[in-house]
Every structure is written in C-alpha cells, then in structure tokens.
Write a protein that holds these residues in place. Structure first.
Motif, PDB file in Angstrom:
ATOM      1  N   SER A  12      -4.730   2.657   7.994  1.00 49.00           N
ATOM      2  CA  SER A  12      -3.874   3.097   6.882  1.00 49.00           C
ATOM      3  C   SER A  12      -2.917   4.189   7.327  1.00 49.00           C
ATOM      4  CB  SER A  12      -4.742   3.603   5.726  1.00 49.00           C
ATOM      5  OG  SER A  12      -5.523   2.563   5.174  1.00 49.00           O
ATOM      6  N   ARG A  68      -0.153   2.527   9.321  1.00 51.46           N
ATOM      7  CA  ARG A  68       0.801   1.799   8.481  1.00 51.46           C
ATOM      8  C   ARG A  68       1.689   2.727   7.666  1.00 51.46           C
ATOM      9  NH1 ARG A  68      -3.600  -2.014   7.838  1.00 51.46           N
ATOM     10  NH2 ARG A  68      -4.332  -0.822   6.034  1.00 51.46           N
ATOM     11  N   SER A  69       1.175   3.906   7.337  1.00 51.65           N
ATOM     12  CA  SER A  69       1.959   4.849   6.534  1.00 51.65           C
ATOM     13  C   SER A  69       2.848   5.737   7.380  1.00 51.65           C
ATOM     14  CB  SER A  69       1.021   5.739   5.701  1.00 51.65           C
ATOM     15  OG  SER A  69       0.219   6.551   6.557  1.00 51.65           O
ATOM     16  N   LEU A 110       9.627   0.259   5.890  1.00 50.10           N
ATOM     17  CA  LEU A 110       8.870  -0.450   4.863  1.00 50.10           C
ATOM     18  C   LEU A 110       9.817  -1.159   3.895  1.00 50.10           C
ATOM     19  CD1 LEU A 110       6.196   2.282   4.031  1.00 50.10           C
ATOM     20  CD2 LEU A 110       6.001   0.396   5.648  1.00 50.10           C
ATOM     21  N   HIS A 143       7.052   0.806  -2.066  1.00 49.38           N
ATOM     22  CA  HIS A 143       6.311  -0.052  -1.156  1.00 49.38           C
ATOM     23  C   HIS A 143       4.869  -0.091  -1.635  1.00 49.38           C
ATOM     24  CE1 HIS A 143       3.932  -0.859   2.578  1.00 49.38           C
ATOM     25  NE2 HIS A 143       4.811  -1.849   2.619  1.00 49.38           N
ATOM     26  N   GLU A 169       1.888  -1.367  -0.633  1.00 45.97           N
ATOM     27  CA  GLU A 169       0.711  -1.090   0.182  1.00 45.97           C
ATOM     28  C   GLU A 169       0.522   0.406   0.425  1.00 45.97           C
ATOM     29  OE1 GLU A 169      -1.233  -2.361   4.498  1.00 45.97           O
ATOM     30  OE2 GLU A 169       0.690  -3.187   3.856  1.00 45.97           O
ATOM     31  N   SER A 170       1.624   1.091   0.805  1.00 44.23           N
ATOM     32  CA  SER A 170       1.482   2.524   1.087  1.00 44.23           C
ATOM     33  C   SER A 170       1.225   3.313  -0.191  1.00 44.23           C
ATOM     34  CB  SER A 170       2.735   3.047   1.798  1.00 44.23           C
ATOM     35  OG  SER A 170       3.880   2.885   0.989  1.00 44.23           O
ATOM     36  N   SER A 228      -2.396   2.825  -1.096  1.00 44.13           N
ATOM     37  CA  SER A 228      -3.246   3.633  -0.217  1.00 44.13           C
ATOM     38  C   SER A 228      -3.208   5.096  -0.625  1.00 44.13           C
ATOM     39  CB  SER A 228      -2.766   3.474   1.232  1.00 44.13           C
ATOM     40  OG  SER A 228      -3.530   4.277   2.096  1.00 44.13           O
ATOM     41  N   ILE A 261      -3.023  10.595   5.235  1.00 47.87           N
ATOM     42  CA  ILE A 261      -2.450   9.314   4.793  1.00 47.87           C
ATOM     43  C   ILE A 261      -1.595   9.520   3.553  1.00 47.87           C
ATOM     44  CG2 ILE A 261      -3.049   7.042   3.870  1.00 47.87           C
ATOM     45  CD1 ILE A 261      -5.571   7.152   5.638  1.00 47.87           C
ATOM     46  N   ARG A 264       1.812  11.135   4.505  1.00 46.27           N
ATOM     47  CA  ARG A 264       2.746  10.228   5.170  1.00 46.27           C
ATOM     48  C   ARG A 264       3.276   9.171   4.204  1.00 46.27           C
ATOM     49  NH1 ARG A 264       1.327   8.883  11.442  1.00 46.27           N
ATOM     50  NH2 ARG A 264       1.182  11.024  12.169  1.00 46.27           N
ATOM     51  N   ALA A 265       2.411   8.641   3.362  1.00 45.25           N
ATOM     52  CA  ALA A 265       2.873   7.658   2.380  1.00 45.25           C
ATOM     53  C   ALA A 265       3.867   8.279   1.415  1.00 45.25           C
ATOM     54  CB  ALA A 265       1.676   7.088   1.616  1.00 45.25           C
ATOM     55  N   ARG A 277       7.280   8.532   3.051  1.00 40.75           N
ATOM     56  CA  ARG A 277       7.998   7.263   3.105  1.00 40.75           C
ATOM     57  C   ARG A 277       8.762   6.987   1.825  1.00 40.75           C
ATOM     58  NH1 ARG A 277      10.061   5.942   6.314  1.00 40.75           N
ATOM     59  NH2 ARG A 277      10.033   3.710   6.069  1.00 40.75           N
TER      60      ARG A 277
END
Length: 461
Positions: free
Chosen positions: A294, A297-298, A304, A346, A348-349, A352, A422, A425-426, A429
């Motif tokens: 995770s 990805r983030s 993204l 986005h 998914e992020s 999460s 996480i 970072r998400a 984004r």
C-alpha cells in the motif's frame, strides 16, 4: 532501435539568420521601389516644372531675337547639366519644344535620347516612361512643352537587377561563413552538456556544474533538479528496503522459531501454543507485506488515474468493512455526512487512506467506546475527520508518527508503523494534508484530512 533526431537547433538558427537577411534585402528592395516609383517621380516632375518655367521666362524675353534665344537656351541647358553632375547624377534625358503660334521656334533633345524609345511628340501627356509639362505665355502666344525621362526606370531592367543583386552575391557567401562560424561557436557550450551526462555511470547523480550562460542556465538547473529528485528517490528506496527488511525480520524469526518448536514438540499443549504463536507471526508478516504494498502504491512518484467518486459512499463502504473488527471490541462507528459528495479521486489510494485511519482508531480505542467519522465541505476544501476516544498522541510526536516504521514508545498494540505514512502519501497524491490534534475535551485523537477544492473538484479536472 531508437530513431536518430531529425531536427537541428544549429540549422534552425542558421536558416533563421538567412531568412532575416533575405527579409531585410526584400525590405530594402521594396523601399527602393517606393522611392523610385513615388518619391523620385514626384521630384522629377518638380524639376521638369522648374526648368520649363526657366525656358518660358527666357522665351518671353528673347523670342523676338532667334539667334540670341538659341544661345540663351543652350547656356540654360549647360547649366542644367552642370547642376545635375555637381549633385553626383547624370542629367536626365529631356526633349524640349518652344512654339509661337503654330511655328516651332526651338527644339532640343538630349544626345542620350537615342538610347531609349523617344516620347510621342504628338501625345501631350505623361506616360510610364516620360514626364510631361506644358506652359504657355498668352501675351506672346508662346507655348513650352518639355518631356523628361521618368527617373530611375532603369531599376526595373537588367541593369537594375544587376545593381541590386550584385551586393547580395558578393556578401552572402561571406555572411554565411561568418554566421556558421559564430553559431557553431555559440552552440559549443550546449554541445558539451550531452557528453557530461552521457559519460557518467548510472550511479553518478552529482549535479552538473552551473552554466555561466543565461540561455543554458535553465537547462542545467532543470537537469540538476531531476538529478536531485533521482538521488532523493534512490535514498528513499534504499532506506525503504532496509526498513522493510528490518521490520520483516522479527515476524520471520517468530515464524521460524515456532515452526521448529511445533515440529519438535510432542506435548499437545506446547504444540497448540507454538501453533498460535506461529499464526500470529504469519498474520503480522502478512499485514506488514500488505502495508508495504500500500505504501508503494501510494508513492507520489506514481501517476494515478482519477475518476468521479462519491466520497460519502466510499467512506460508508470502508466503515462496513471495518465494522467486524469494531464489533469484536464493542466499538461503535458513527458517520456524519451529507447525502453525497462527488469528487475527482483515485479510489484505491483513497480507500487505503480511510482504511488506515479507521484501523488506527479501532486499534487504539478502548472497548465500548465510540469513533466519530464526519465529512464536510466549504467553498475552499473538503474535510474528512476520524475521531476516537483512545490515549491520543503527545503533541511533540504528532509529526514523527508519519515517518515509516515509527511507533510510539511503550506501545503494546501490534502494528507495522506504516499506517500513517500510507495516509500521508495518499493525501499528498490528492493535494491534501493530514493533521492530528486532540479530540473533544482533550481526550482521544482526531485525524483531519483537508482536500482543496482545486485538486478534487470535477470542474477543475
């Protein structure tokens, strides 16, 4: 195989120089045409008028004495020719007639008139090749007619073409050579940058030396900025691998030791205890691996793809998924929000991010407590708040907890120390920021996500 570049800045600059040179020459030619067609024709007509006036005055004085009249007009013509030569020009070709009644008293034509078609003496008007003036003296029944060549019409013949193109043919080769040498010298610092980068090893990410040239400074600064980002990313990846290896080392050691204990144990109780510890180690390792994925990805380095989402619906779905763990601890999760909140996100992020905020709130909340999740908005931003009734985080450590693998001292709850990293970072984004503060009455912790409208509004996407 990569295709070779087909364009050249050097050729572009060189041809631009030639184009400017040609445009300047054409502009000069257009100015010369205007000067010949308009200015010189106007001035030539003025001179023709003046000299015709001189002839009319002399005719009025000497028309009764033909011999004297011829001598005066000959002297007048000599003075005219002398004036033009003193100005640096050849005298214009003329044709002069003086009439009295129906009798031609005097006719003069420049000797050079034989070099060109003469004027039509029966046509008493100007044309493309000749200017014309006609003056009369009614008291003596005198009439003066004077034709003068249109000045500069040779410019539009072969002689004129040779006159204008000769300097161009003489100067262009020299100018082309000088331009080639100067531009080649001017582009030399730019050509040096390529080998400076190409000759480096992949591990050499040092900054290029600064350029003393104003035009090259932005290029060098841009390359150095990219190299700095690569160095930072390389350092982050190195630290990430070291931290991940260190974090996985403990659960893997637990798994190995309990697997050995389980294999060598003959006591059912010891085997059950080893099996339970083995299961806990596997769960911890699995959770850590999922968190590492995770976090990867983030990462802000990955582009993204966003699409329209209802943040209220997404938050409600994540609460449903977290409710099973909350029910085990008798924790109530309440959502306060508008009916819908459509944003450009986005999925998914953002999912999460919400999962980790809820997981932390559930993990650190006492049994039988409540977690409040709220969504709100104003003209400038959208807010997501998750407030629990747990022990909270001391203010000096509220920035520290966003670091990877950092855990609060004396913490008895299992975890990887990656959840808030996480989340941060998400949030980045989405152009958002997460802040931590004490809950109501100083109890618990409130995590607030603030997403600016400019980064999430569908109209701005």
């Amino acid at each position: 195989m990569k295709a070779a570049p087909s364009k050249s800045l050097f050729k572009r600059a060189l041809f631009s120089f030639y184009a400017v040179l040609l445009a300047a020459w054409l502009g000069m030619l257009a100015s010369e045409v205007h000067d010949v067609k308009v200015v010189q024709a106007r001035n030539g007509q003025a001179w023709n008028q003046v000299w015709a006036e001189h002839v009319r005055l002399q005719a009025r004085l000497w028309a009764q004495e033909p011999q004297k009249f011829q001598e005066v007009l000959a002297e007048l013509e000599r003075l005219r020719a002398q004036e033009w030569r003193q100005m640096g020009y050849e005298p214009p070709i003329i044709l002069l007639q003086v009439w009295r009644g129906g009798e031609l008293l005097h006719r003069f034509a420049s000797p050079e008139i034989a070099r060109r078609p003469p004027p039509d003496e029966m046509r008493h008007a100007p044309d493309a090749a000749w200017l014309y003036v006609e003056l009369s003296e009614p008291s003596q029944d005198l009439l003066v007619r004077r034709w003068q060549e249109v000045p500069g019409d040779w410019h539009f013949g072969l002689n004129g073409l040779a006159y204008y193109t000769r300097p161009l043919f003489y100067s262009v080769p020299l100018l082309m050579l000088l331009a080639w040498l100067l531009l080649r010298r001017g582009f030399r610092p730019l050509r040096r940058i390529g080998p400076q980068i190409a000759n480096r090893s992949p591990q050499d990410l040092r900054a290029l030396p600064p350029s003393a040239y104003v035009e090259l400074a932005p290029v060098v600064e841009g390359v150095n900025s990219l190299l700095a980002q690569l160095r930072e990313r390389q350092q982050r990846e190195r630290e990430f691998l070291l931290d991940a290896a260190h974090e996985l080392k403990t659960p893997m050691a637990v798994i190995r030791l309990n697997a050995e204990a389980l294999a060598g144990s003959r006591d059912p109780q010891e085997a059950d205890a080893a099996r339970q510890r083995l299961d806990e180690g596997v769960q911890r390792a699995t959770h850590t691996v999922h968190q590492l994925l995770s976090l990867s990805r983030s990462s802000a380095d990955i582009e993204l793809e966003r699409r329209e989402l209802d943040l209220v619906g997404l938050t409600r779905d994540r609460i449903v998924l977290a409710s099973q763990l909350a029910l085990k601890r008798r924790i109530d999760i309440e959502l306060k929000s508008p009916d819908a909140l459509h944003l450009y996100l986005h999925r998914e992020s953002m999912a999460s991010l919400i999962d980790n905020l809820l997981d932390n709130a559930i993990k650190y909340s006492p049994a039988g407590s409540q977690i409040m999740v709220s969504l709100s908005q104003d003209d400038g931003a959208v807010y997501l708040r998750v407030c629990d009734q747990g022990p909270g985080i001391p203010e000096p450590l509220r920035e520290k907890v966003f670091e990877r693998f950092y855990r609060l001292p004396d913490q008895d709850q299992a975890g990887s120390g990656l959840g808030l990293a996480i989340v941060e970072r998400a949030a980045a984004r989405h152009g958002a920021r997460v802040t931590l503060e004490a809950g109501d009455r100083g109890q618990g912790l409130c995590a607030t996500l603030r997403m600016p409208r400019a980064a999430t509004d569908l109209k701005s996407a």
